[in-house]
Design a protein around this motif. Structure first.
Motif, short mmCIF file in Angstrom:
data_model
loop_
_atom_site.label_atom_id
_atom_site.label_comp_id
_atom_site.label_asym_id
_atom_site.label_seq_id
_atom_site.Cartn_x
_atom_site.Cartn_y
_atom_site.Cartn_z
N ASP A 80 0.83 -1.21 0.00
CA ASP A 80 0.00 0.00 0.00
C ASP A 80 0.86 1.26 0.00
OD1 ASP A 80 -2.93 -0.46 0.07
OD2 ASP A 80 -2.28 -1.91 1.59
N ARG A 136 -3.60 -4.79 -9.08
CA ARG A 136 -3.61 -6.08 -8.38
C ARG A 136 -4.17 -7.14 -9.33
NH1 ARG A 136 -2.33 -4.98 -3.11
NH2 ARG A 136 -3.01 -2.96 -2.34
N ASP A 221 -4.58 -1.39 6.00
CA ASP A 221 -3.28 -1.23 5.34
C ASP A 221 -2.17 -1.18 6.37
OD1 ASP A 221 -4.82 -1.01 3.11
OD2 ASP A 221 -4.47 1.13 2.79
MG MG Z 1 -5.19 0.37 -0.34
#
Ligand code: MG
Ligand code: AMP
Length: 300
Positions: A80, A136, A221
């Motif tokens: 992140d 992702r 995160d």
């Molecule tokens: Mg994120």
């Protein structure tokens, strides 16, 4: 600078970060703070280079679309706050939206979990002529899931298939999947935006302190940050196991966003440059048709 010079430079710029054979790959050989031959004072110039890169990419994408034969799949993976979203936004800013598709893959839904782990992304692989971006991807299934193997339980996989070989089996599945797609005309460009733990901390703090950035911060995160080492090991394994000539990884330094974006643009330009892209040749028959059409229009 003429076009072939730009393509040459893009290739040499991206080359140090390109991994096509994972055998000797070590993440520690790559410095997240690397800015190549550039220093902080080159930042303004880097922005100009990026703008030029975006223009070149837009031209290549037009040919890709017109030729309607290859497709390009750019995969973005990172911890992140590494700058995936910003890199995608900036690098793709000049590209015709009709020729480009971006998909973000979040934690799988119940419906997605009812299928194999390649199912949801396979349907989103770009069609011929398009550039597809995965924010992702199926790599999460050997990253977050490897770091948190309890996620396998919710995946409803038959128990006897969950063995200690499961990660090696998944790497093998990914390699075959990418090989098959490459053989049908998908050109891969896989990015790991390599951020340092320290820079992530700085960016998280900025997200907390700046009200305009608050929405970007999630406590989940921050929780994942505690598993940093496990994530780095999982990334190293994944890259080592799946870097190939036809689906290379780019390990992009991510501590300086201005540099990250230039490397990403260079890698994409090089990926497209490796394809034989040209506008479709017009046949003699078609040319004759055009002449007739012109005559008809002029005679109106
Ligand atoms: Mg994120
Ligand atoms: P973001 O990209 O920051 O919006 O976050 C998406 C979240 O979804 C991340 O925490 C990912 O780790 C998670 N995610 C994506 N794919 C998977 C997956 N296959 N299994 C579990 N979590 C996933």
């Amino acid at each position: 600078m003429d076009k072939s010079e730009i393509l040459k430079r893009a290739r040499s710029f991206a080359k140090p970060y390109r991994v096509t054979d994972g055998k000797d790959f070590r993440l520690k050989d790559f410095d997240p703070g690397d800015t190549g031959d550039l220093v902080d004072e080159d930042k303004a110039r880097a922005k100009e280079v990026l703008a030029l890169g975006v223009e070149v990419l837009a031209g290549q994408q037009e040919r890709l679309y017109a030729q309607d034969c290859w497709s390009v799949l750019a995969i973005f993976q990172a911890m992140d706050a590494a700058g995936k979203d910003g890199a995608i936004k900036h690098v793709m800013s000049g590209v015709n939206p009709q020729g480009c598709e971006v998909y973000s893959f979040k934690a799988p839904t119940a419906h997605e979990l009812d299928h194999d782990f390649l199912w949801r992304t396979h349907m989103r692989v770009p069609e011929r002529g398009r550039i597809g971006i995965f924010n992702r991807s199926y790599y999460e299934d050997v990253l977050v899931v490897k770091v948190h193997p309890e996620l396998l339980e919710s995946a409803k996989i038959p128990r006897e298939l969950i063995t200690k070989r499961i990660w090696d089996e998944r790497y093998e599945d990914i390699r075959s999947h990418e090989r098959q797609l490459a053989r049908s005309g998908v050109a891969f460009c896989k990015f790991f935006l390599h951020l340092s733990r320290n820079e992530q901390k700085k960016r998280f703090l900025a997200r907390i302190e700046d009200p305009a950035k608050n929405w970007k911060f999630s406590t989940a995160d921050a929780r994942e940050r505690a598993h940093w080492k496990d994530y780095m090991r999982a990334y190293e394994d994944a890259i080592r196991e799946t870097a190939t000539e036809w689906a290379p990884w780019y390990v992009v330094p991510a501590d300086n966003k201005w540099y990250t974006r230039v490397v990403v643009a260079a890698a994409l330009i090089d990926t497209l440059a490796r394809l034989d892209l040209h506008f479709p040749k017009v046949s003699g028959e078609k040319l004759a048709e055009l002449v007739k059409a012109k005559e008809a229009l002029l005679a109106e």
